[in-house]
Design a protein around this motif. Structure first.
Motif, PDB file in Angstrom:
ATOM      1  N   ALA A 134       0.814  -1.207   0.000  1.00  0.00           N
ATOM      2  CA  ALA A 134       0.000   0.000   0.000  1.00  0.00           C
ATOM      3  C   ALA A 134       0.854   1.266   0.000  1.00  0.00           C
ATOM      4  O   ALA A 134       0.537   2.237  -0.681  1.00  0.00           O
ATOM      5  N   THR A 135       1.937   1.249   0.761  1.00  0.00           N
ATOM      6  CA  THR A 135       2.767   2.447   0.893  1.00  0.00           C
ATOM      7  C   THR A 135       3.886   2.504  -0.126  1.00  0.00           C
ATOM      8  O   THR A 135       4.390   3.575  -0.427  1.00  0.00           O
ATOM      9  N   GLY A 136       4.318   1.337  -0.605  1.00  0.00           N
ATOM     10  CA  GLY A 136       5.466   1.301  -1.511  1.00  0.00           C
ATOM     11  C   GLY A 136       6.794   1.358  -0.782  1.00  0.00           C
ATOM     12  O   GLY A 136       7.844   1.503  -1.393  1.00  0.00           O
ATOM     13  N   HIS A 137       6.758   1.236   0.553  1.00  0.00           N
ATOM     14  CA  HIS A 137       7.982   1.302   1.345  1.00  0.00           C
ATOM     15  C   HIS A 137       8.555  -0.091   1.581  1.00  0.00           C
ATOM     16  O   HIS A 137       7.880  -1.103   1.409  1.00  0.00           O
ATOM     17  N   SER A 138       9.804  -0.121   2.018  1.00  0.00           N
ATOM     18  CA  SER A 138      10.473  -1.369   2.353  1.00  0.00           C
ATOM     19  C   SER A 138       9.847  -1.987   3.597  1.00  0.00           C
ATOM     20  O   SER A 138       9.047  -1.352   4.295  1.00  0.00           O
ATOM     21  N   ARG A 139      10.232  -3.207   3.885  1.00  0.00           N
ATOM     22  CA  ARG A 139       9.712  -3.893   5.071  1.00  0.00           C
ATOM     23  C   ARG A 139      10.078  -3.123   6.341  1.00  0.00           C
ATOM     24  O   ARG A 139       9.252  -2.937   7.234  1.00  0.00           O
ATOM     25  N   ARG A 140      11.310  -2.670   6.417  1.00  0.00           N
ATOM     26  CA  ARG A 140      11.772  -1.948   7.602  1.00  0.00           C
ATOM     27  C   ARG A 140      10.968  -0.664   7.815  1.00  0.00           C
ATOM     28  O   ARG A 140      10.515  -0.375   8.913  1.00  0.00           O
ATOM     29  N   LYS A 141      10.782   0.115   6.759  1.00  0.00           N
ATOM     30  CA  LYS A 141      10.017   1.360   6.859  1.00  0.00           C
ATOM     31  C   LYS A 141       8.551   1.059   7.185  1.00  0.00           C
ATOM     32  O   LYS A 141       7.928   1.762   7.984  1.00  0.00           O
ATOM     33  N   SER A 142       7.993   0.000   6.599  1.00  0.00           N
ATOM     34  CA  SER A 142       6.608  -0.366   6.881  1.00  0.00           C
ATOM     35  C   SER A 142       6.428  -0.785   8.337  1.00  0.00           C
ATOM     36  O   SER A 142       5.434  -0.428   8.971  1.00  0.00           O
ATOM     37  N   LEU A 143       7.396  -1.528   8.878  1.00  0.00           N
ATOM     38  CA  LEU A 143       7.327  -1.898  10.293  1.00  0.00           C
ATOM     39  C   LEU A 143       7.386  -0.662  11.179  1.00  0.00           C
ATOM     40  O   LEU A 143       6.708  -0.580  12.210  1.00  0.00           O
ATOM     41  N   ARG A 144       8.178   0.319  10.771  1.00  0.00           N
ATOM     42  CA  ARG A 144       8.256   1.568  11.517  1.00  0.00           C
ATOM     43  C   ARG A 144       6.911   2.299  11.480  1.00  0.00           C
ATOM     44  O   ARG A 144       6.449   2.821  12.495  1.00  0.00           O
ATOM     45  N   LEU A 145       6.257   2.314  10.311  1.00  0.00           N
ATOM     46  CA  LEU A 145       4.943   2.950  10.193  1.00  0.00           C
ATOM     47  C   LEU A 145       3.897   2.232  11.047  1.00  0.00           C
ATOM     48  O   LEU A 145       3.045   2.872  11.682  1.00  0.00           O
ATOM     49  N   ILE A 146       3.965   0.901  11.081  1.00  0.00           N
ATOM     50  CA  ILE A 146       3.036   0.115  11.901  1.00  0.00           C
ATOM     51  C   ILE A 146       3.248   0.432  13.384  1.00  0.00           C
ATOM     52  O   ILE A 146       2.293   0.617  14.145  1.00  0.00           O
ATOM     53  N   ALA A 147       4.520   0.538  13.796  1.00  0.00           N
ATOM     54  CA  ALA A 147       4.819   0.879  15.192  1.00  0.00           C
ATOM     55  C   ALA A 147       4.286   2.268  15.527  1.00  0.00           C
ATOM     56  O   ALA A 147       3.753   2.489  16.617  1.00  0.00           O
ATOM     57  N   GLN A 148       4.403   3.210  14.593  1.00  0.00           N
ATOM     58  CA  GLN A 148       3.876   4.551  14.825  1.00  0.00           C
ATOM     59  C   GLN A 148       2.350   4.524  14.943  1.00  0.00           C
ATOM     60  O   GLN A 148       1.774   5.260  15.751  1.00  0.00           O
ATOM     61  N   ALA A 149       1.695   3.675  14.147  1.00  0.00           N
ATOM     62  CA  ALA A 149       0.242   3.543  14.238  1.00  0.00           C
ATOM     63  C   ALA A 149      -0.148   2.945  15.597  1.00  0.00           C
ATOM     64  O   ALA A 149      -1.154   3.347  16.196  1.00  0.00           O
ATOM     65  N   ASP A 151       1.655   3.306  18.391  1.00  0.00           N
ATOM     66  CA  ASP A 151       1.915   4.373  19.367  1.00  0.00           C
ATOM     67  C   ASP A 151       0.811   5.420  19.356  1.00  0.00           C
ATOM     68  O   ASP A 151       0.512   6.023  20.391  1.00  0.00           O
ATOM     69  N   ALA A 152       0.205   5.642  18.175  1.00  0.00           N
ATOM     70  CA  ALA A 152      -0.879   6.627  18.062  1.00  0.00           C
ATOM     71  C   ALA A 152      -2.203   6.068  18.575  1.00  0.00           C
ATOM     72  O   ALA A 152      -3.199   6.788  18.636  1.00  0.00           O
ATOM     73  N   GLY A 153      -2.233   4.765  18.912  1.00  0.00           N
ATOM     74  CA  GLY A 153      -3.436   4.165  19.459  1.00  0.00           C
ATOM     75  C   GLY A 153      -4.383   3.585  18.426  1.00  0.00           C
ATOM     76  O   GLY A 153      -5.489   3.175  18.759  1.00  0.00           O
ATOM     77  N   PHE A 154      -3.959   3.514  17.150  1.00  0.00           N
ATOM     78  CA  PHE A 154      -4.818   2.969  16.102  1.00  0.00           C
ATOM     79  C   PHE A 154      -4.768   1.450  16.035  1.00  0.00           C
ATOM     80  O   PHE A 154      -5.639   0.829  15.440  1.00  0.00           O
ATOM     81  N   LEU A 155      -3.732   0.846  16.619  1.00  0.00           N
ATOM     82  CA  LEU A 155      -3.614  -0.614  16.674  1.00  0.00           C
ATOM     83  C   LEU A 155      -3.367  -1.021  18.116  1.00  0.00           C
ATOM     84  O   LEU A 155      -2.816  -0.246  18.909  1.00  0.00           O
ATOM     85  N   THR A 156      -3.763  -2.239  18.448  1.00  0.00           N
ATOM     86  CA  THR A 156      -3.536  -2.730  19.801  1.00  0.00           C
ATOM     87  C   THR A 156      -2.050  -2.936  20.036  1.00  0.00           C
ATOM     88  O   THR A 156      -1.288  -3.173  19.092  1.00  0.00           O
TER      89      THR A 156
END
Length: 165
Positions: A134-149, A151-156
């Motif tokens: 969806a983002t076109g980013h690498s696995r590492r960058k995508s994992l970072r985005l997931i962690a940020q989500a 931290d923002a409370g959008f994921l458990t």
């Protein structure tokens, strides 16, 4: 340039394939990459280059390896336009050969990452790979985005915290 299969994971709806890609240049320079092809999406997971690639060269790396990767996957010529570019839909950026939707930054981007992640979980597919596509980013960058989500409370939270009373 050589493209060789690394491994493949079969899923209900298709397969995710990893490829080793090696480029050798006449001046002795070389690039090795690990590329992923899933659901018509090509992502680069790892790149090693000697000498190091400039940002301009890194940005066109996908263009260099896209054709051989499509051939290795057995994709037909009609999967790609005559000029080698995907048909961008309205609202998609057109830089490079593969048009992707523009990905928002900040809180909106984190919310969309969480939506992609949850949708993939519900479908029973790899949520990290879904975010990568969806983002076109690498696995590492995508994992970072997931962690940020997260931290923002959008994921458990990933792990339940234990009380130490």
């Amino acid at each position: 340039m050589t493209v060789s299969p690394a491994w493949e994971v079969q899923e209900e709806a298709g397969a995710t394939r990893w490829f080793h890609v090696r480029l050798a240049f006449p001046d002795g320079a070389g690039v090795e990459a690990l590329a992923v092809v899933a659901e018509g999406c090509v992502s680069i997971e790892d790149v090693r280059a000697e000498p190091a690639l400039s940002l301009d060269d890194l940005s066109v790396l996908a263009d260099w390896i896209e054709g051989p990767l499509f051939e290795a996957c057995g994709m037909d010529a009609e999967d790609v336009d005559e000029d080698g570019e995907d048909d961008p839909a309205e609202g998609e950026r057109t830089t490079g050969r593969r048009a992707r939707p523009a990905w928002p930054r900040g809180i909106e981007g984190r919310w969309q990452v969480a939506q992609e992640y949850r949708a993939a979980q519900e479908e029973g597919v790899d949520p990290v790979l879904a975010v990568m596509c969806a983002t076109g980013h690498s696995r590492r960058k995508s994992l970072r985005l997931i962690a940020q989500a997260r931290d923002a409370g959008f994921l458990t939270p990933r792990h339940a915290r234990r009380r130490t009373d």
